[in-house]
Motif scaffolding. Structure first.
Motif, PDB file in Angstrom:
ATOM      1  N   ARG A   1       0.834  -1.201   0.000  1.00 51.32           N
ATOM      2  CA  ARG A   1       0.000   0.000   0.000  1.00 51.32           C
ATOM      3  C   ARG A   1       0.871   1.255   0.000  1.00 51.32           C
ATOM      4  O   ARG A   1       2.018   1.240   0.403  1.00 51.32           O
ATOM      5  CB  ARG A   1      -0.922  -0.004   1.226  1.00 51.32           C
ATOM      6  CG  ARG A   1      -1.863  -1.197   1.282  1.00 51.32           C
ATOM      7  CD  ARG A   1      -2.758  -1.128   2.512  1.00 51.32           C
ATOM      8  NE  ARG A   1      -3.611   0.051   2.516  1.00 51.32           N
ATOM      9  CZ  ARG A   1      -4.784   0.123   1.879  1.00 51.32           C
ATOM     10  NH1 ARG A   1      -5.235  -0.925   1.198  1.00 51.32           N
ATOM     11  NH2 ARG A   1      -5.501   1.229   1.916  1.00 51.32           N
ATOM     12  N   GLY A   2       0.299   2.346  -0.470  1.00 52.44           N
ATOM     13  CA  GLY A   2       1.006   3.620  -0.457  1.00 52.44           C
ATOM     14  C   GLY A   2       2.219   3.650  -1.365  1.00 52.44           C
ATOM     15  O   GLY A   2       3.266   4.183  -0.998  1.00 52.44           O
TER      16      GLY A   2
ATOM     17  N   GLY B   1       0.145  10.162 -13.533  1.00 54.28           N
ATOM     18  CA  GLY B   1       1.362  10.478 -14.283  1.00 54.28           C
ATOM     19  C   GLY B   1       1.351   9.817 -15.654  1.00 54.28           C
ATOM     20  O   GLY B   1       0.887   8.681 -15.794  1.00 54.28           O
ATOM     21  N   LEU B   2       1.870  10.521 -16.648  1.00 55.24           N
ATOM     22  CA  LEU B   2       1.911   9.987 -18.012  1.00 55.24           C
ATOM     23  C   LEU B   2       3.294  10.253 -18.612  1.00 55.24           C
ATOM     24  O   LEU B   2       3.737  11.398 -18.677  1.00 55.24           O
ATOM     25  CB  LEU B   2       0.851  10.657 -18.892  1.00 55.24           C
ATOM     26  CG  LEU B   2      -0.618  10.476 -18.492  1.00 55.24           C
ATOM     27  CD1 LEU B   2      -1.510  11.314 -19.389  1.00 55.24           C
ATOM     28  CD2 LEU B   2      -1.012   9.015 -18.589  1.00 55.24           C
ATOM     29  N   VAL B   3       3.965   9.192 -19.027  1.00 55.56           N
ATOM     30  CA  VAL B   3       5.233   9.322 -19.733  1.00 55.56           C
ATOM     31  C   VAL B   3       5.203   8.403 -20.954  1.00 55.56           C
ATOM     32  O   VAL B   3       4.391   7.489 -21.031  1.00 55.56           O
ATOM     33  CB  VAL B   3       6.446   8.957 -18.838  1.00 55.56           C
ATOM     34  CG1 VAL B   3       6.564   9.918 -17.668  1.00 55.56           C
ATOM     35  CG2 VAL B   3       6.348   7.519 -18.347  1.00 55.56           C
TER      36      VAL B   3
ATOM     37  N   ILE C   1      12.482  10.226 -13.376  1.00 57.85           N
ATOM     38  CA  ILE C   1      12.709  10.417 -11.941  1.00 57.85           C
ATOM     39  C   ILE C   1      11.880  11.589 -11.425  1.00 57.85           C
ATOM     40  O   ILE C   1      11.251  11.512 -10.357  1.00 57.85           O
ATOM     41  CB  ILE C   1      14.207  10.644 -11.677  1.00 57.85           C
ATOM     42  CG1 ILE C   1      14.983   9.343 -11.954  1.00 57.85           C
ATOM     43  CG2 ILE C   1      14.444  11.131 -10.261  1.00 57.85           C
ATOM     44  CD1 ILE C   1      16.489   9.535 -12.023  1.00 57.85           C
ATOM     45  N   ASP C   2      11.863  12.676 -12.185  1.00 55.61           N
ATOM     46  CA  ASP C   2      11.069  13.844 -11.808  1.00 55.61           C
ATOM     47  C   ASP C   2       9.595  13.487 -11.734  1.00 55.61           C
ATOM     48  O   ASP C   2       8.885  13.881 -10.790  1.00 55.61           O
ATOM     49  CB  ASP C   2      11.295  14.965 -12.824  1.00 55.61           C
ATOM     50  CG  ASP C   2      10.568  16.250 -12.449  1.00 55.61           C
ATOM     51  OD1 ASP C   2      10.517  16.577 -11.247  1.00 55.61           O
ATOM     52  OD2 ASP C   2      10.044  16.918 -13.357  1.00 55.61           O
ATOM     53  N   CYS C   3       9.112  12.708 -12.700  1.00 51.20           N
ATOM     54  CA  CYS C   3       7.714  12.282 -12.727  1.00 51.20           C
ATOM     55  C   CYS C   3       7.362  11.477 -11.480  1.00 51.20           C
ATOM     56  O   CYS C   3       6.354  11.749 -10.815  1.00 51.20           O
ATOM     57  CB  CYS C   3       7.444  11.460 -13.984  1.00 51.20           C
ATOM     58  SG  CYS C   3       5.786  10.741 -14.050  1.00 51.20           S
ATOM     59  N   VAL C   4       8.182  10.500 -11.144  1.00 45.88           N
ATOM     60  CA  VAL C   4       7.906   9.648  -9.981  1.00 45.88           C
ATOM     61  C   VAL C   4       7.866  10.480  -8.706  1.00 45.88           C
ATOM     62  O   VAL C   4       6.974  10.313  -7.863  1.00 45.88           O
ATOM     63  CB  VAL C   4       8.958   8.523  -9.867  1.00 45.88           C
ATOM     64  CG1 VAL C   4       8.751   7.726  -8.577  1.00 45.88           C
ATOM     65  CG2 VAL C   4       8.872   7.583 -11.070  1.00 45.88           C
ATOM     66  N   ARG C   5       8.811  11.385  -8.571  1.00 41.85           N
ATOM     67  CA  ARG C   5       8.854  12.204  -7.353  1.00 41.85           C
ATOM     68  C   ARG C   5       7.622  13.108  -7.245  1.00 41.85           C
ATOM     69  O   ARG C   5       7.053  13.275  -6.161  1.00 41.85           O
ATOM     70  CB  ARG C   5      10.134  13.048  -7.334  1.00 41.85           C
ATOM     71  CG  ARG C   5      11.388  12.222  -7.063  1.00 41.85           C
ATOM     72  CD  ARG C   5      12.543  13.095  -6.601  1.00 41.85           C
ATOM     73  NE  ARG C   5      13.675  12.256  -6.227  1.00 41.85           N
ATOM     74  CZ  ARG C   5      14.866  12.300  -6.832  1.00 41.85           C
ATOM     75  NH1 ARG C   5      15.074  13.139  -7.829  1.00 41.85           N
ATOM     76  NH2 ARG C   5      15.848  11.502  -6.436  1.00 41.85           N
ATOM     77  N   ARG C   6       7.224  13.682  -8.351  1.00 44.43           N
ATOM     78  CA  ARG C   6       6.056  14.573  -8.328  1.00 44.43           C
ATOM     79  C   ARG C   6       4.773  13.806  -8.014  1.00 44.43           C
ATOM     80  O   ARG C   6       3.958  14.236  -7.186  1.00 44.43           O
ATOM     81  CB  ARG C   6       5.918  15.298  -9.670  1.00 44.43           C
ATOM     82  CG  ARG C   6       6.959  16.378  -9.909  1.00 44.43           C
ATOM     83  CD  ARG C   6       6.825  16.969 -11.301  1.00 44.43           C
ATOM     84  NE  ARG C   6       7.805  17.997 -11.557  1.00 44.43           N
ATOM     85  CZ  ARG C   6       7.643  19.281 -11.274  1.00 44.43           C
ATOM     86  NH1 ARG C   6       6.512  19.696 -10.693  1.00 44.43           N
ATOM     87  NH2 ARG C   6       8.581  20.163 -11.550  1.00 44.43           N
TER      88      ARG C   6
ATOM     89  N   GLY D   1       1.772  13.696  -4.632  1.00 42.64           N
ATOM     90  CA  GLY D   1       0.397  14.095  -4.920  1.00 42.64           C
ATOM     91  C   GLY D   1       0.205  15.000  -6.112  1.00 42.64           C
ATOM     92  O   GLY D   1      -0.922  15.424  -6.400  1.00 42.64           O
ATOM     93  N   GLU D   2       1.280  15.307  -6.821  1.00 36.91           N
ATOM     94  CA  GLU D   2       1.146  16.146  -8.014  1.00 36.91           C
ATOM     95  C   GLU D   2       0.807  15.295  -9.229  1.00 36.91           C
ATOM     96  O   GLU D   2       0.859  14.061  -9.184  1.00 36.91           O
ATOM     97  CB  GLU D   2       2.458  16.903  -8.274  1.00 36.91           C
ATOM     98  CG  GLU D   2       2.852  17.867  -7.175  1.00 36.91           C
ATOM     99  CD  GLU D   2       4.151  18.596  -7.486  1.00 36.91           C
ATOM    100  OE1 GLU D   2       4.521  18.677  -8.684  1.00 36.91           O
ATOM    101  OE2 GLU D   2       4.812  19.054  -6.546  1.00 36.91           O
TER     102      GLU D   2
END
Length: 218
Positions: A47-48, A95-97, A107-112, A116-117
């Protein structure tokens, strides 16, 4: 710590993505899934998390997004380079890549997404695909027929021993050819070679054609 589940039926990309993310201190890959069944099992177990899933898995998006939400997790879709994002946006994927996403952008996508972004990779401008094709064409033209066969088999996930058997030669000869291929492509190992090939359309198409011919000959 950002816990990550990777779900992709293309083993080469799964391995490549894992290699990129594993280098980050704040990422921990807790599961790798080659199909939807294992992906759903992992979502229920952990979870999470942040789920990176390939569009090629053909998951039922409303069902997937509901399960993700119930687990307190978030999702990033890995789309094919020519795929449209509307269905993923409509389903609520955060997220979409695309397949050709760079390491830093992924990496930026995963962090954002983890905080919650939302993140959507912008479509490349018209010049970049042309440049990619030029690189692919240049490498394709530099490879010998035997080297192209080896590239095709590498992309299929074959080990050196399997390649040697398929080509009727020895593992040492295959290693020698691979060193030449690495020099011509500028990569350092078989994983990078496979990813390089798949990311360059003209080279990928040439390798696929050679691979199909070899299958017909057997």
């Amino acid at each position: 710590m950002n816990k990550i589940i990777l779900a992709d039926n293309q083993a080469i990309f799964r391995a490549g993505t894992a290699k990129i993310l594993a280098m980050e201190d704040d990422f921990r890959i807790i599961a790798q899934c080659p199909d939807c069944d294992r992906m759903y099992q992992s979502i229920e177990t952990f979870r999470g998390v942040v789920l990176l899933f390939a569009a090629t898995l053909k998951a039922d998006l409303p069902v997937l997004v509901e399960r993700i939400a119930n687990a307190g997790s978030r999702a990033i879709a890995i789309m094919e380079n020519n795929e449209q994002p509307q269905q993923f946006l409509a389903a609520g994927v955060q997220g979409l890549v695309y397949r050709n996403v760079s390491g830093p952008a992924l990496i930026d996508c995963v962090r954002r997404v983890a905080v919650g972004e939302r993140f959507q990779q912008q479509v490349l401008n018209t010049l970049e695909p042309l440049e990619e094709d030029v690189v692919g064409a240049r490498v394709r033209d530099r490879l010998t027929p035997k080297e192209m066969k080896i590239v095709a088999l590498i992309v299929q996930g074959c080990k050196n021993k399997e390649i040697a058997i398929r080509l009727g030669t020895t593992e040492q000869v295959v290693k020698n050819y691979l060193r030449s291929v690495y020099d011509k492509t500028g990569v350092s190992d078989r994983l990078e070679l496979a990813l390089f090939t798949i990311h360059h359309k003209i080279l990928a198409e040439a390798a696929a054609e050679v691979g199909n011919l070899m299958m017909q000959e057997n």
